[in-house]
Design a protein around this motif. Structure first.
Motif, mmCIF file in Angstrom:
data_model
loop_
_atom_site.group_PDB
_atom_site.id
_atom_site.type_symbol
_atom_site.label_atom_id
_atom_site.label_comp_id
_atom_site.label_asym_id
_atom_site.label_seq_id
_atom_site.Cartn_x
_atom_site.Cartn_y
_atom_site.Cartn_z
ATOM 1 N N LYS A 225 0.874 -1.297 0.097
ATOM 2 C CA LYS A 225 0.079 0.155 0.006
ATOM 3 C C LYS A 225 0.951 1.223 0.056
ATOM 4 C CE LYS A 225 -3.981 2.294 0.183
ATOM 5 N NZ LYS A 225 -4.773 2.373 -0.847
ATOM 6 N N ASP A 226 1.754 1.269 0.866
ATOM 7 C CA ASP A 226 2.909 2.433 1.065
ATOM 8 C C ASP A 226 3.395 2.586 -0.421
ATOM 9 O OD1 ASP A 226 2.449 2.744 3.586
ATOM 10 O OD2 ASP A 226 4.199 1.846 4.250
ATOM 11 N N LEU A 227 3.924 1.586 -1.256
ATOM 12 C CA LEU A 227 4.269 1.567 -2.338
ATOM 13 C C LEU A 227 3.523 1.847 -3.784
ATOM 14 C CD1 LEU A 227 7.087 -1.166 -2.340
ATOM 15 C CD2 LEU A 227 7.528 1.505 -2.176
ATOM 16 N N LYS A 228 2.062 2.458 -3.326
ATOM 17 C CA LYS A 228 0.963 2.824 -4.231
ATOM 18 C C LYS A 228 0.499 1.613 -5.017
ATOM 19 C CE LYS A 228 1.966 7.062 -2.721
ATOM 20 N NZ LYS A 228 1.176 7.474 -1.568
ATOM 21 N N LEU B 263 12.210 -4.431 2.715
ATOM 22 C CA LEU B 263 11.293 -4.962 2.088
ATOM 23 C C LEU B 263 11.003 -3.937 0.710
ATOM 24 C CD1 LEU B 263 9.047 -7.105 1.546
ATOM 25 C CD2 LEU B 263 7.709 -6.074 3.320
ATOM 26 N N LYS B 264 10.591 -2.814 1.006
ATOM 27 C CA LYS B 264 10.563 -1.697 -0.003
ATOM 28 C C LYS B 264 11.664 -1.632 -1.164
ATOM 29 C CE LYS B 264 7.736 1.607 2.695
ATOM 30 N NZ LYS B 264 7.711 3.028 3.033
ATOM 31 N N GLU B 265 12.760 -2.059 -0.512
ATOM 32 C CA GLU B 265 13.790 -2.061 -1.480
ATOM 33 C C GLU B 265 13.856 -3.146 -2.379
ATOM 34 O OE1 GLU B 265 17.340 -1.707 0.562
ATOM 35 O OE2 GLU B 265 17.247 0.258 1.370
ATOM 36 N N LYS B 266 13.479 -4.296 -1.837
ATOM 37 C CA LYS B 266 13.441 -5.626 -2.495
ATOM 38 C C LYS B 266 12.305 -5.621 -3.493
ATOM 39 C CE LYS B 266 16.094 -9.065 -0.418
ATOM 40 N NZ LYS B 266 16.400 -10.608 -0.308
ATOM 41 N N ILE B 267 11.170 -4.971 -3.253
ATOM 42 C CA ILE B 267 9.995 -5.156 -4.213
ATOM 43 C C ILE B 267 10.331 -4.247 -5.172
ATOM 44 C CG2 ILE B 267 7.521 -4.181 -4.373
ATOM 45 C CD1 ILE B 267 7.295 -5.200 -1.547
ATOM 46 N N GLN B 268 11.058 -3.084 -5.030
ATOM 47 C CA GLN B 268 11.286 -1.960 -6.020
ATOM 48 C C GLN B 268 12.264 -2.623 -6.921
ATOM 49 O OE1 GLN B 268 12.664 1.063 -3.386
ATOM 50 N NE2 GLN B 268 10.944 2.320 -3.353
#
Length: 313
Positions: A54-57, A282-287
């Motif tokens: 959700k944070d990553l839109k 986690l955000k870095e890996k998803i990106q």
């Protein structure tokens, strides 16, 4: 988020189990080995993942499997997603929807894709290895009764090709879109002799019905839709093998044990379970996974080993 080919990636297919109560001929054998329960993402890990998505839109989440309704805590998972996204979708074989549909809808379920490869009890059992057609149809009826948005998915192959008109007319009767999906050479169960192309299927349908291109999207998937003039119904085709739609792909897949698959057609994946409780990592890996998304698939050239149910379908 935008990948390096300027595609907007805002849709995640989240597998919550690799288990299934069917054994469809194109998917898995009776002797398949499933993940242990302690390998699956826990509720705490799922909540952290959903929050970060959700944070990553990301805009849309679809629960998949295996068969997602087999996960005992699926209602708790639904509540988590509802808390962050408000609503979600599911792809299911439908066998347990007569039991779960009401509670799932209460907790955010909006859209349901039912896998339905045959309306003939013998053929259904031959494809799925389970004599469970009645439960699937009961689940479909229940989902419609309570107002869920329903679509039908049919994997087209030689063993159900003679049912095309029956399936189309069934969908039209219930005013449901039906999508015919080409077989893909994924895992070890693919049989090239079963393959039916979109063009062959359209030619068959045109013997009885007129197909009029429909230029609007129904949902967020890749299906290209047509109106069947005589029935005033909608039919879609998902044809990864003969009508590539990679240029408009908007999704990533996350497996039940926490691996991101940037593309369905490659075994390559990025593990996230080791960082799933660490938001920034986690955000870095998803990106990173989105940047690793390939431009297109090479299913005709490269052998893919990972079966569909292990990566979230």
């Amino acid at each position: 988020m935008i990948d390096k080919y300027n595609r907007k990636i805002d849709y995640v297919r989240l597998s919550i189990t690799d288990k299934c109560n069917f054994r469809c001929n194109y998917c898995m054998n009776e002797n398949v080995r499933f993940m242990q329960d302690n390998e699956l993402l826990s509720l705490i890990e799922i909540e952290k993942l959903v929050k970060v998505l959700k944070d990553l839109k990301f805009k849309n989440i679809r629960l998949t499997g295996g068969e997602p309704t087999l996960r005992p805590d699926i209602i708790d998972i639904a509540k988590i997603i509802k808390n962050y996204f408000g609503e979600f979708s599911i792809t299911t074989n439908g066998s347990l929807m007569h039991i779960l549909a009401q509670d799932l809808k209460k907790n955010g379920l909006k859209n349901v894709n039912f896998s339905l490869d045959s309306l003939n009890r013998y053929t259904f059992t031959k494809i799925t290895k389970r004599d469970d057609l009645n439960n699937v149809l009961n689940g479909l009826e229940k989902s419609l009764e309570i107002g869920l948005n329903v679509k039908l998915n049919t994997v087209i192959q030689k063993r159900n090709f003679n049912e095309v008109f029956e399936l189309i007319e069934f969908a039209a009767k219930y005013k449901l879109p039906i999508r015919f999906i080409e077989l893909m050479p994924i895992g070890n169960n693919y049989n090239e002799n079963d393959f039916i192309s979109e063009d062959i299927l359209k030619s068959k349908i045109s013997e009885k019905y007129s197909l009029i291109p429909y230029d609007k999207k129904l949902g967020i998937g890749p299906s290209k839709y047509y109106i069947i003039k005589e029935l005033n119904s909608k039919i879609g085709f998902i044809s990864a093998m003969t009508h590539n739609f990679c240029s408009s792909c908007n999704k990533i897949r996350i497996s039940a044990n926490g691996n991101i698959y940037p593309c369905l057609a490659f075994d390559y994946h990025i593990p996230i379970k080791d960082v799933i409780l660490k938001e920034e990592k986690l955000k870095e890996k998803i990106q990173f996974a989105i940047l690793e998304k390939p431009q297109r698939h090479y299913l005709n050239e490269i052998k893919k080993v990972t079966p569909m149910h292990k990566m979230g379908g």
